[in-house]
Design a protein around this motif. Structure first.
Motif, PDB file in Angstrom:
ATOM      1  N   MET A  13      14.045   0.963   1.576  1.00 29.58           N
ATOM      2  CA  MET A  13      14.668  -0.364   1.670  1.00 29.58           C
ATOM      3  C   MET A  13      13.676  -1.414   2.147  1.00 29.58           C
ATOM      4  SD  MET A  13      17.680   0.273   0.617  1.00 29.58           S
ATOM      5  CE  MET A  13      18.461  -1.288   0.998  1.00 29.58           C
ATOM      6  N   ALA A  14      12.377  -1.156   1.960  1.00 28.71           N
ATOM      7  CA  ALA A  14      11.359  -2.097   2.429  1.00 28.71           C
ATOM      8  C   ALA A  14      11.373  -3.361   1.574  1.00 28.71           C
ATOM      9  CB  ALA A  14       9.984  -1.439   2.384  1.00 28.71           C
ATOM     10  N   ASP A  15      10.929  -4.457   2.183  1.00 29.42           N
ATOM     11  CA  ASP A  15      10.802  -5.709   1.439  1.00 29.42           C
ATOM     12  C   ASP A  15       9.695  -5.590   0.397  1.00 29.42           C
ATOM     13  OD1 ASP A  15      12.797  -6.751   3.004  1.00 29.42           O
ATOM     14  OD2 ASP A  15      11.409  -7.667   4.445  1.00 29.42           O
ATOM     15  N   SER A  16       9.731  -6.485  -0.560  1.00 29.38           N
ATOM     16  CA  SER A  16       8.740  -6.465  -1.644  1.00 29.38           C
ATOM     17  C   SER A  16       7.332  -6.654  -1.077  1.00 29.38           C
ATOM     18  CB  SER A  16       9.047  -7.567  -2.653  1.00 29.38           C
ATOM     19  OG  SER A  16      10.323  -7.366  -3.231  1.00 29.38           O
ATOM     20  N   GLY A  17       6.387  -5.997  -1.732  1.00 30.51           N
ATOM     21  CA  GLY A  17       5.008  -6.095  -1.263  1.00 30.51           C
ATOM     22  C   GLY A  17       4.099  -5.136  -1.996  1.00 30.51           C
ATOM     23  N   LEU A  18       3.035  -4.732  -1.318  1.00 33.33           N
ATOM     24  CA  LEU A  18       2.030  -3.843  -1.891  1.00 33.33           C
ATOM     25  C   LEU A  18       2.177  -2.432  -1.323  1.00 33.33           C
ATOM     26  CD1 LEU A  18      -1.150  -6.132  -1.776  1.00 33.33           C
ATOM     27  CD2 LEU A  18       0.314  -5.648  -3.747  1.00 33.33           C
ATOM     28  N   LEU A  19       1.887  -1.449  -2.163  1.00 32.72           N
ATOM     29  CA  LEU A  19       1.928  -0.038  -1.757  1.00 32.72           C
ATOM     30  C   LEU A  19       0.551   0.372  -1.259  1.00 32.72           C
ATOM     31  CD1 LEU A  19       3.932   1.454  -4.773  1.00 32.72           C
ATOM     32  CD2 LEU A  19       4.815   0.939  -2.487  1.00 32.72           C
ATOM     33  N   ILE A  20       0.474   0.809  -0.017  1.00 35.67           N
ATOM     34  CA  ILE A  20      -0.772   1.311   0.565  1.00 35.67           C
ATOM     35  C   ILE A  20      -0.693   2.828   0.570  1.00 35.67           C
ATOM     36  CG2 ILE A  20      -2.314   1.282   2.561  1.00 35.67           C
ATOM     37  CD1 ILE A  20      -2.026  -1.390   1.199  1.00 35.67           C
ATOM     38  N   GLY A  21      -1.724   3.474   0.061  1.00 41.74           N
ATOM     39  CA  GLY A  21      -1.691   4.925   0.011  1.00 41.74           C
ATOM     40  C   GLY A  21      -3.012   5.508  -0.415  1.00 41.74           C
ATOM     41  N   HIS A  22      -2.940   6.692  -1.011  1.00 39.01           N
ATOM     42  CA  HIS A  22      -4.153   7.449  -1.332  1.00 39.01           C
ATOM     43  C   HIS A  22      -3.880   8.300  -2.562  1.00 39.01           C
ATOM     44  CE1 HIS A  22      -7.790   9.778  -0.781  1.00 39.01           C
ATOM     45  NE2 HIS A  22      -7.081  10.899  -0.740  1.00 39.01           N
ATOM     46  N   TRP A  23      -4.814   8.244  -3.510  1.00 38.85           N
ATOM     47  CA  TRP A  23      -4.765   9.149  -4.659  1.00 38.85           C
ATOM     48  C   TRP A  23      -5.399  10.476  -4.261  1.00 38.85           C
ATOM     49  CZ3 TRP A  23      -2.073   8.326  -8.986  1.00 38.85           C
ATOM     50  CH2 TRP A  23      -1.727   7.019  -9.318  1.00 38.85           C
ATOM     51  N   LEU A  24      -4.685  11.563  -4.452  1.00 40.81           N
ATOM     52  CA  LEU A  24      -5.198  12.872  -4.066  1.00 40.81           C
ATOM     53  C   LEU A  24      -6.325  13.282  -5.001  1.00 40.81           C
ATOM     54  CD1 LEU A  24      -1.904  14.825  -3.269  1.00 40.81           C
ATOM     55  CD2 LEU A  24      -3.395  13.569  -1.716  1.00 40.81           C
ATOM     56  N   PRO A  25      -7.480  13.662  -4.451  1.00 41.91           N
ATOM     57  CA  PRO A  25      -8.609  14.056  -5.312  1.00 41.91           C
ATOM     58  C   PRO A  25      -8.300  15.356  -6.049  1.00 41.91           C
ATOM     59  CG  PRO A  25      -9.104  14.499  -3.001  1.00 41.91           C
ATOM     60  CD  PRO A  25      -7.821  13.743  -3.018  1.00 41.91           C
ATOM     61  N   GLY A  26      -8.595  15.350  -7.341  1.00 45.02           N
ATOM     62  CA  GLY A  26      -8.376  16.536  -8.142  1.00 45.02           C
ATOM     63  C   GLY A  26      -6.938  16.787  -8.511  1.00 45.02           C
ATOM     64  N   GLN A  27      -6.043  15.893  -8.130  1.00 42.84           N
ATOM     65  CA  GLN A  27      -4.612  16.061  -8.415  1.00 42.84           C
ATOM     66  C   GLN A  27      -4.097  14.793  -9.090  1.00 42.84           C
ATOM     67  OE1 GLN A  27      -3.125  18.921  -7.718  1.00 42.84           O
ATOM     68  NE2 GLN A  27      -4.747  19.824  -6.457  1.00 42.84           N
ATOM     69  N   TYR A  38       5.511  -9.087   1.621  1.00 39.79           N
ATOM     70  CA  TYR A  38       5.200 -10.455   1.189  1.00 39.79           C
ATOM     71  C   TYR A  38       5.788 -11.431   2.229  1.00 39.79           C
ATOM     72  CZ  TYR A  38       5.098 -14.664  -1.664  1.00 39.79           C
ATOM     73  OH  TYR A  38       4.883 -15.937  -2.119  1.00 39.79           O
ATOM     74  N   PRO A  39       5.138 -12.507   2.631  1.00 38.51           N
ATOM     75  CA  PRO A  39       3.899 -13.038   2.058  1.00 38.51           C
ATOM     76  C   PRO A  39       2.645 -12.445   2.689  1.00 38.51           C
ATOM     77  CG  PRO A  39       4.780 -14.594   3.635  1.00 38.51           C
ATOM     78  CD  PRO A  39       5.758 -13.451   3.586  1.00 38.51           C
ATOM     79  N   PHE A  40       1.592 -12.420   1.945  1.00 39.90           N
ATOM     80  CA  PHE A  40       0.294 -11.925   2.419  1.00 39.90           C
ATOM     81  C   PHE A  40      -0.794 -12.609   1.591  1.00 39.90           C
ATOM     82  CE2 PHE A  40       2.084  -8.988  -0.686  1.00 39.90           C
ATOM     83  CZ  PHE A  40       1.134  -9.041  -1.695  1.00 39.90           C
ATOM     84  N   ILE A  41      -1.981 -12.555   2.107  1.00 41.57           N
ATOM     85  CA  ILE A  41      -3.156 -13.069   1.414  1.00 41.57           C
ATOM     86  C   ILE A  41      -3.982 -11.873   0.958  1.00 41.57           C
ATOM     87  CG2 ILE A  41      -5.253 -14.461   1.631  1.00 41.57           C
ATOM     88  CD1 ILE A  41      -3.842 -16.082   3.777  1.00 41.57           C
ATOM     89  N   PRO A  42      -4.292 -11.734  -0.312  1.00 40.70           N
ATOM     90  CA  PRO A  42      -5.036 -10.562  -0.787  1.00 40.70           C
ATOM     91  C   PRO A  42      -6.335 -10.317  -0.035  1.00 40.70           C
ATOM     92  CG  PRO A  42      -4.144 -11.787  -2.649  1.00 40.70           C
ATOM     93  CD  PRO A  42      -3.867 -12.616  -1.432  1.00 40.70           C
ATOM     94  N   GLY A  43      -7.030 -11.391   0.332  1.00 38.29           N
ATOM     95  CA  GLY A  43      -8.276 -11.196   1.070  1.00 38.29           C
ATOM     96  C   GLY A  43      -8.043 -10.533   2.422  1.00 38.29           C
ATOM     97  N   GLN A  44      -6.938 -10.882   3.093  1.00 39.90           N
ATOM     98  CA  GLN A  44      -6.628 -10.242   4.374  1.00 39.90           C
ATOM     99  C   GLN A  44      -6.292  -8.771   4.191  1.00 39.90           C
ATOM    100  OE1 GLN A  44      -3.450 -12.714   5.817  1.00 39.90           O
ATOM    101  NE2 GLN A  44      -4.842 -14.153   6.853  1.00 39.90           N
ATOM    102  N   VAL A  45      -5.616  -8.445   3.117  1.00 43.24           N
ATOM    103  CA  VAL A  45      -5.296  -7.040   2.833  1.00 43.24           C
ATOM    104  C   VAL A  45      -6.573  -6.240   2.618  1.00 43.24           C
ATOM    105  CG1 VAL A  45      -4.111  -5.482   1.251  1.00 43.24           C
ATOM    106  CG2 VAL A  45      -3.058  -7.660   1.852  1.00 43.24           C
ATOM    107  N   LYS A  46      -7.536  -6.805   1.876  1.00 39.42           N
ATOM    108  CA  LYS A  46      -8.800  -6.101   1.640  1.00 39.42           C
ATOM    109  C   LYS A  46      -9.567  -5.894   2.941  1.00 39.42           C
ATOM    110  CE  LYS A  46      -9.626  -7.454  -3.169  1.00 39.42           C
ATOM    111  NZ  LYS A  46     -10.557  -8.116  -4.118  1.00 39.42           N
ATOM    112  N   ARG A  47      -9.610  -6.944   3.793  1.00 37.62           N
ATOM    113  CA  ARG A  47     -10.315  -6.793   5.071  1.00 37.62           C
ATOM    114  C   ARG A  47      -9.627  -5.754   5.952  1.00 37.62           C
ATOM    115  NH1 ARG A  47     -10.838 -12.449   4.554  1.00 37.62           N
ATOM    116  NH2 ARG A  47      -8.991 -12.775   5.889  1.00 37.62           N
ATOM    117  N   TYR A  48      -8.301  -5.757   5.915  1.00 37.80           N
ATOM    118  CA  TYR A  48      -7.558  -4.782   6.731  1.00 37.80           C
ATOM    119  C   TYR A  48      -7.843  -3.362   6.269  1.00 37.80           C
ATOM    120  CZ  TYR A  48      -3.555  -2.331   8.764  1.00 37.80           C
ATOM    121  OH  TYR A  48      -2.763  -1.451   9.437  1.00 37.80           O
ATOM    122  N   LEU A  49      -7.885  -3.142   4.957  1.00 40.11           N
ATOM    123  CA  LEU A  49      -8.165  -1.794   4.439  1.00 40.11           C
ATOM    124  C   LEU A  49      -9.604  -1.379   4.743  1.00 40.11           C
ATOM    125  CD1 LEU A  49      -6.344  -1.806   0.984  1.00 40.11           C
ATOM    126  CD2 LEU A  49      -5.605  -0.772   3.131  1.00 40.11           C
TER     127      LEU A  49
END
Length: 589
Positions: A13-27, A38-49
């Motif tokens: 039931m989360a608000d709209s936004g971006l999915l943060i996660g990880h692709w499993l290697p080899g899977q 949302y709202p967010f600034i893409p540059g802030q998301v990149k710095r945070y990651l």
């Protein structure tokens, strides 16, 4: 191909936004860890990651977008779709959910921006390779806090999980566990980004736990200083002399004290526990010590009430007299015609009087100590404040001291019997023209003259006819010794159970069974034609027997040294038998 998306239930039931996660290697799988609102600034998301990359051991990335339409956000889905050009990934997931529906809509977009699947069919449930998309919902809190085990053949207590290679399930668990820095920020924190994850409703914590953590530092320092002082006292040269070391190694109380000192040093160590196994070992030791001391204090409170120490002291001397009297009656029976057996009268008289004299000395010693027994028991009982195991160890030592005459009888009888057995076996080799080669440790041929054969025959006859008398005394005192050994073995087994039983692990298994996981099971949540399949991943808790196997604390405790066949063989030839040994002792033949 099947694209599996592990989706946390807390983000349904989360608000709209971006999915943060990880692709499993080899899977062909993705693990969703959080949703950036949302709202967010893409540059802030990149710095945070990029900042999280330095703190966490998982390569976090923006997997795609999550859309939860609300009033006033009609163009949100198209806006989030355009973000795939800002966060380039091999695949871009477009997940959306409408209010009142259980299932999700899933689109998978390639890096070049072409939509795969059914070209805009929202509920096709297929990925770009024509395979299906499966959503696996998981409880992020349970997966975060749980430890996945793989029970392998021959895995011992405290063993670590090993395998040929990490499985997909293990990668999911490790990804969630290693992403802990991501969960430090929630939607209530003042900052440019608002996230939804398992701690979004307020991070788990307790003021009592925080105060305990603050107080544990000076307590550990004080305990470390006291243990270093105790170690220095134990290292005094006078206490390291051979007689003192020999006696202390035979007393159960000294061995238990050394064992508890070692464990307290482990618990009070300022070094942080590295890994789950070391943390569980420290926790089990701490809880075991705490319960041990609590049981010891309960014993003290019972023992020093209603004058029970005096009653115990007044009972001890009559019991010792009764045991000595029964032994005297037994020896008089052996000096007669026991069970109608015809034995050597001269040897029987010598052995009987020899053992009766020892009993007389022992009774005199007990009566000499009787005025001081109550005072000794009063001070000895105080050792229970160190724990119930110390009280049981003292009880084992008291039993050993009170039955020391039985042990002496057993040693005398075993040595005489063993001497005759080895003498008869050597003389039997003489009749066969053989001898034992000490240098080569084997039996070689040998020629004997007439005088040697005559002397050997004479000695063989004497030993053979004296053997029944010696064997009878040996049998009786061996049985008495085994009774004492069995009683002490039960005490040692009780001490070992308290020392090694993983109380903390068992408590976790009862109160929070998901913390110790043996595997998972899946249950269908939603299955509709043309839509992705939704499964619920549930954790299977570790069985109680497996918990005991994995987390049982290794102890100094006594374990069988020989098999039953080897034990019976030693009893038959008259070798001294100690049915248990310390675990650290190497087995010798």
């Amino acid at each position: 191909m099947v694209l599996k998306i592990f989706f946390p239930q807390c983000c349904n039931m989360a608000d709209s936004g971006l999915l943060i996660g990880h692709w499993l290697p080899g899977q062909d799988s993705a693990v969703v860890l959080a949703v950036v609102h949302y709202p967010f600034i893409p540059g802030q998301v990149k710095r945070y990651l990029s900042q999280l990359q330095n703190e966490s051991r998982v390569e976090l990335a923006v997997l795609g977008s999550w859309s939860m339409p609300k009033d006033g956000q009609e163009g949100m889905e198209s806006f989030l779709k355009d973000l795939s050009t800002i966060f380039p990934q091999g695949r871009w997931l477009q997940l959306s959910r409408e209010m009142g529906q259980r299932g999700f809509t899933c689109h998978v977009v390639q890096r070049e921006g072409t939509l795969l699947g059914d070209e805009g069919d929202k509920c096709n449930g297929e990925n770009g390779d024509g395979g299906r998309v499966i959503f696996i919902h998981y409880d992020q809190r349970k997966v975060m806090l749980s430890q996945l085990h793989t029970l392998e053949a021959g895995a011992g207590a405290g063993a670590t999980v090993t395998g040929a290679g990490p499985s997909e399930l293990r990668l999911v668990f490790s990804t969630v566990a290693q992403s802990q820095p991501l969960f430090h920020t929630d939607k209530y924190d003042d900052g440019p980004l608002k996230l939804t994850h398992w701690q979004s409703e307020g991070r788990e914590g307790s003021i009592i736990v925080e105060l305990a953590k603050q107080a544990s530092v000076p307590l550990c320092l004080l305990l470390t200083w006291l243990l270093s002082l105790w170690t220095w006292l134990c290292g005094i040269r006078l206490l390291n002399l051979q007689p003192v070391r020999f006696v202390s190694s035979k007393l159960s109380t000294c061995v238990q004290l050394s064992y508890r000192t070692e464990h307290l040093q482990t618990v009070s160590s300022p070094k942080k526990a590295l890994g789950h196994a070391e943390f569980m070992r420290k926790a089990n030791i701490f809880v075991s010590f705490f319960v041990d001391v609590a049981l010891g204090l309960l014993l003290i409170s019972w023992l020093y009430q209603e004058n029970r120490i005096s009653l115990l002291a007044n009972t001890l001397v009559p019991v010792a007299d009764h045991v000595a009297q029964e032994l005297q009656e037994l020896l008089k029976w052996l000096m007669g015609a026991p069970a109608g057996l015809k034995i050597n009268r001269a040897l029987d008289e010598v052995l009987g009087r020899f053992f009766l004299y020892h009993i007389h000395l022992w009774i005199s010693y007990i009566h000499l100590m009787s005025p001081f027994i109550e005072m000794i028991l009063w001070y000895v009982g105080l050792c229970a404040c160190l724990g119930l195991t110390f009280a049981l160890s003292v009880l084992s030592d008291i039993v050993a001291l009170l039955t020391f005459h039985i042990y002496c009888f057993y040693v005398y009888g075993a040595r005489l019997y063993c001497l005759k057995i080895y003498g008869l076996s050597s003389l039997w080799r003489l009749f066969r023209g053989k001898k034992w080669n000490v240098l080569r440790q084997r039996v070689d041929s040998c020629s004997y003259d007439v005088d040697q054969l005559f002397i050997g025959t004479l000695l063989f006859t004497i030993l053979l006819f004296l053997l029944p008398t010696t064997a009878l005394y040996y049998l009786v005192f061996t049985l008495l010794r085994l009774v004492v050994v069995l009683f002490q073995g039960l005490i040692h087994l009780s001490v070992d159970s308290i020392n090694s039983f993983p109380l903390f692990a068992m408590g976790l298994r009862i109160c929070q069974p998901y913390r110790l996981a043996e595997g998972v099971k899946f249950r269908v949540l939603c299955e509709e034609p043309g839509k992705p399949l939704h499964l619920l991943m549930e954790i299977n808790p570790l069985k109680f027997g497996s918990v005991l196997q994995w987390y049982r604390t290794p102890t100094y405790s006594c374990y069988p040294k020989d098999s039953w066949v080897a034990l019976c063989k030693k009893l038959f030839v008259g070798e001294l038998v100690y049915p248990w040994k310390h675990k650290s002792t190497k087995k010798t033949d």
